[in-house]
Design an enzyme around this catalytic site. Structure first.
Site, PDB file in Angstrom:
ATOM      1  N   ALA A 132       0.878  -1.170   0.000  1.00  0.00           N
ATOM      2  CA  ALA A 132       0.000   0.000   0.000  1.00  0.00           C
ATOM      3  C   ALA A 132       0.916   1.219   0.000  1.00  0.00           C
ATOM      4  O   ALA A 132       2.079   1.128   0.419  1.00  0.00           O
ATOM      5  CB  ALA A 132      -0.864  -0.018   1.250  1.00  0.00           C
TER       6      ALA A 132
ATOM      7  N   GLU B 273       4.463  -5.367   7.366  1.00  0.00           N
ATOM      8  CA  GLU B 273       3.759  -4.235   8.000  1.00  0.00           C
ATOM      9  C   GLU B 273       4.199  -3.960   9.432  1.00  0.00           C
ATOM     10  O   GLU B 273       4.201  -2.814   9.875  1.00  0.00           O
ATOM     11  CB  GLU B 273       2.237  -4.480   7.977  1.00  0.00           C
TER      12      GLU B 273
HETATM   13  N1  COA Z   1       4.617   2.997  -0.643  1.00  0.00           N
HETATM   14  C1  COA Z   1       5.022   4.160  -1.180  1.00  0.00           C
HETATM   15  N2  COA Z   1       6.149   4.284  -1.899  1.00  0.00           N
HETATM   16  C2  COA Z   1       6.893   3.185  -2.076  1.00  0.00           C
HETATM   17  C3  COA Z   1       6.527   1.929  -1.545  1.00  0.00           C
HETATM   18  C4  COA Z   1       5.334   1.867  -0.788  1.00  0.00           C
HETATM   19  N3  COA Z   1       4.904   0.733  -0.269  1.00  0.00           N
HETATM   20  N4  COA Z   1       7.486   1.030  -1.874  1.00  0.00           N
HETATM   21  C5  COA Z   1       8.392   1.703  -2.601  1.00  0.00           C
HETATM   22  N5  COA Z   1       8.035   2.987  -2.733  1.00  0.00           N
HETATM   23  C6  COA Z   1       8.748   4.050  -3.446  1.00  0.00           C
HETATM   24  C7  COA Z   1       9.970   4.550  -2.674  1.00  0.00           C
HETATM   25  O1  COA Z   1       9.580   5.485  -1.685  1.00  0.00           O
HETATM   26  C8  COA Z   1      10.773   5.155  -3.788  1.00  0.00           C
HETATM   27  O2  COA Z   1      10.203   6.398  -4.120  1.00  0.00           O
HETATM   28  P1  COA Z   1      11.161   7.697  -4.351  1.00  0.00           P
HETATM   29  O3  COA Z   1      12.061   7.315  -5.492  1.00  0.00           O
HETATM   30  O4  COA Z   1      10.207   8.791  -4.679  1.00  0.00           O
HETATM   31  O5  COA Z   1      11.916   7.884  -3.083  1.00  0.00           O
HETATM   32  C9  COA Z   1      10.509   4.223  -4.948  1.00  0.00           C
HETATM   33  O6  COA Z   1       9.291   3.555  -4.646  1.00  0.00           O
HETATM   34  C10 COA Z   1      11.583   3.186  -5.147  1.00  0.00           C
HETATM   35  O7  COA Z   1      11.747   2.480  -3.943  1.00  0.00           O
HETATM   36  P2  COA Z   1      13.170   2.299  -3.192  1.00  0.00           P
HETATM   37  O8  COA Z   1      12.910   2.026  -1.762  1.00  0.00           O
HETATM   38  O9  COA Z   1      14.072   3.431  -3.526  1.00  0.00           O
HETATM   39  O10 COA Z   1      13.713   0.980  -3.931  1.00  0.00           O
HETATM   40  P3  COA Z   1      14.742  -0.077  -3.352  1.00  0.00           P
HETATM   41  O11 COA Z   1      15.124  -0.949  -4.492  1.00  0.00           O
HETATM   42  O12 COA Z   1      15.809   0.583  -2.574  1.00  0.00           O
HETATM   43  O13 COA Z   1      13.880  -0.957  -2.280  1.00  0.00           O
HETATM   44  C11 COA Z   1      11.930  -2.140  -1.491  1.00  0.00           C
HETATM   45  C12 COA Z   1      12.805  -1.743  -2.709  1.00  0.00           C
HETATM   46  C13 COA Z   1      10.692  -2.855  -2.021  1.00  0.00           C
HETATM   47  C14 COA Z   1      12.722  -3.090  -0.586  1.00  0.00           C
HETATM   48  C15 COA Z   1      11.549  -0.873  -0.689  1.00  0.00           C
HETATM   49  O14 COA Z   1      10.995   0.069  -1.608  1.00  0.00           O
HETATM   50  C16 COA Z   1      10.548  -1.096   0.392  1.00  0.00           C
HETATM   51  O15 COA Z   1      10.894  -1.622   1.448  1.00  0.00           O
HETATM   52  N6  COA Z   1       9.278  -0.660   0.183  1.00  0.00           N
HETATM   53  C17 COA Z   1       8.238  -0.724   1.180  1.00  0.00           C
HETATM   54  C18 COA Z   1       7.743  -2.132   1.369  1.00  0.00           C
HETATM   55  C19 COA Z   1       6.689  -2.177   2.454  1.00  0.00           C
HETATM   56  O16 COA Z   1       6.942  -1.949   3.610  1.00  0.00           O
HETATM   57  N7  COA Z   1       5.469  -2.507   2.032  1.00  0.00           N
HETATM   58  C20 COA Z   1       4.377  -2.649   2.918  1.00  0.00           C
HETATM   59  C21 COA Z   1       3.583  -1.420   2.957  1.00  0.00           C
HETATM   60  S1  COA Z   1       2.151  -1.635   3.945  1.00  0.00           S
END
Ligand code: COA
Length: 260
Positions: free
Chosen positions: A66, A135
């Site tokens: 999300a 989460e």
């Molecule tokens: N919500 C909002 N934005 C998100 C997102 C999420 N769940 N997951 C990734 N993004 C965004 C990042 O903020 C980033 O945006 P920006 O470039 O404007 O800063 C972009 O997507 C790329 O993500 P980034 O974290 O830079 O990529 P990464 O390769 O370093 O890491 C993940 C990838 C998936 C490990 C990491 O993005 C992550 O942990 N995301 C959240 C996962 C999560 O907790 N999901 C559950 C939500 S309830």
């Protein structure tokens, strides 16, 4: 509503829905959920669409969850609304959809992304996929059905472990644990899904719909799955598809189902 965050394409009688926010790893914001809902509603009544595939754009993520930025300042009430609205409009809606829905998991499926994949009837995952419900790292719990569907798919013990550690698992583990139906190289992912849908669309749509209803009933404490099966089994006998299916078998020919 103009679709901004999802792409749709009909191929081989299958609607492919691609969540298309690659710069946010296809995170599900409110707008995307609304667009998904609208697309699902329209496709339900379209007889030319026999099955659906949901995937994410790009090669990195199915859906990374999300949209955290959108709910970071929510109150208790807003949190509940976010969850119940999502259940109603997308996640339960997909689970109870009358046509088979396959998740083509092409990369990260985290939080709401894994919940979306689990709401689908089947999951085909690419070998680079990583799945988890992280989460609790954010101080919240899965809110789009994850606590229920993960336990249904992998068992309670593994669900407790995945949810409380926030660990992500590999495609291989997802397959071993029953979370993924199939693993494929990423470039083969959609082909594998089409291979499954190609079989389904030769079958009776009304029977497939009834099977989805009966299977789901066993996981819903408002129903007795066996009773729903008896009812749906009986109702099949009143359909033209049943007449066609049995007649075609006895006449040693391929059935042509009209879906009624
Ligand atoms: N919500 C909002 N934005 C998100 C997102 C999420 N769940 N997951 C990734 N993004 C965004 C990042 O903020 C980033 O945006 P920006 O470039 O404007 O800063 C972009 O997507 C790329 O993500 P980034 O974290 O830079 O990529 P990464 O390769 O370093 O890491 C993940 C990838 C998936 C490990 C990491 O993005 C992550 O942990 N995301 C959240 C996962 C999560 O907790 N999901 C559950 C939500 S309830």
């Amino acid at each position: 509503m103009a679709l901004e965050n999802i792409l749709t394409e009909i191929k081989n009688e299958v609607l492919v829905i691609t969540i298309n926010r690659p710069d946010k790893l296809n995170a599900l914001n409110k707008q995307t959920l609304e667009e998904l809902h609208e697309t699902l509603v329209n496709a339900e009544n379209d007889k030319s669409i026999r099955a659906l595939i949901i995937t994410g754009s790009g090669t990195k993520a199915f859906v990374a969850g999300a949209d955290i930025a959108e709910f970071a300042n929510f109150t208790t009430k807003e949190g509940q609304q976010l969850s119940s609205n999502g259940h109603f409009k997308v996640f339960n809606f997909i689970e109870n959809y009358s046509k088979p829905v396959i998740a083509a998991v092409n990369g990260f499926a985290l939080g709401g992304g894994l919940e979306l994949a689990m709401a689908c009837h089947m999951r085909v995952v690419s070998s680079n996929a990583k799945m988890g419900l992280p989460e609790v790292s954010l101080g919240v719990i899965p809110g789009y059905g994850g606590t229920q569907r993960l336990a249904q798919l992998v068992g309670k013990g593994k669900a407790f472990e995945m949810i409380s550690t926030a660990d992500t698992i590999s495609a291989d583990d997802a397959y071993k644990w029953g979370l993924a139906n199939h693993i494929t190289p990423q470039e083969e992912l959609l082909n594998k899904c089409f291979e499954i849908t190609a079989k389904i669309i030769t079958k009776s749509p009304v029977a497939v719909k009834a099977a989805i209803k009966a299977i789901n009933a066993g996981y819903n404490n408002k129903f007795n799955g066996y009773e729903v099966e008896i009812e749906e089994f009986g109702k099949s006998f009143g359909t033209n598809d049943f007449k066609e299916g049995t007649t075609a078998f006895l006449e040693k020919r391929k059935a042509i189902f009209l879906g009624n």
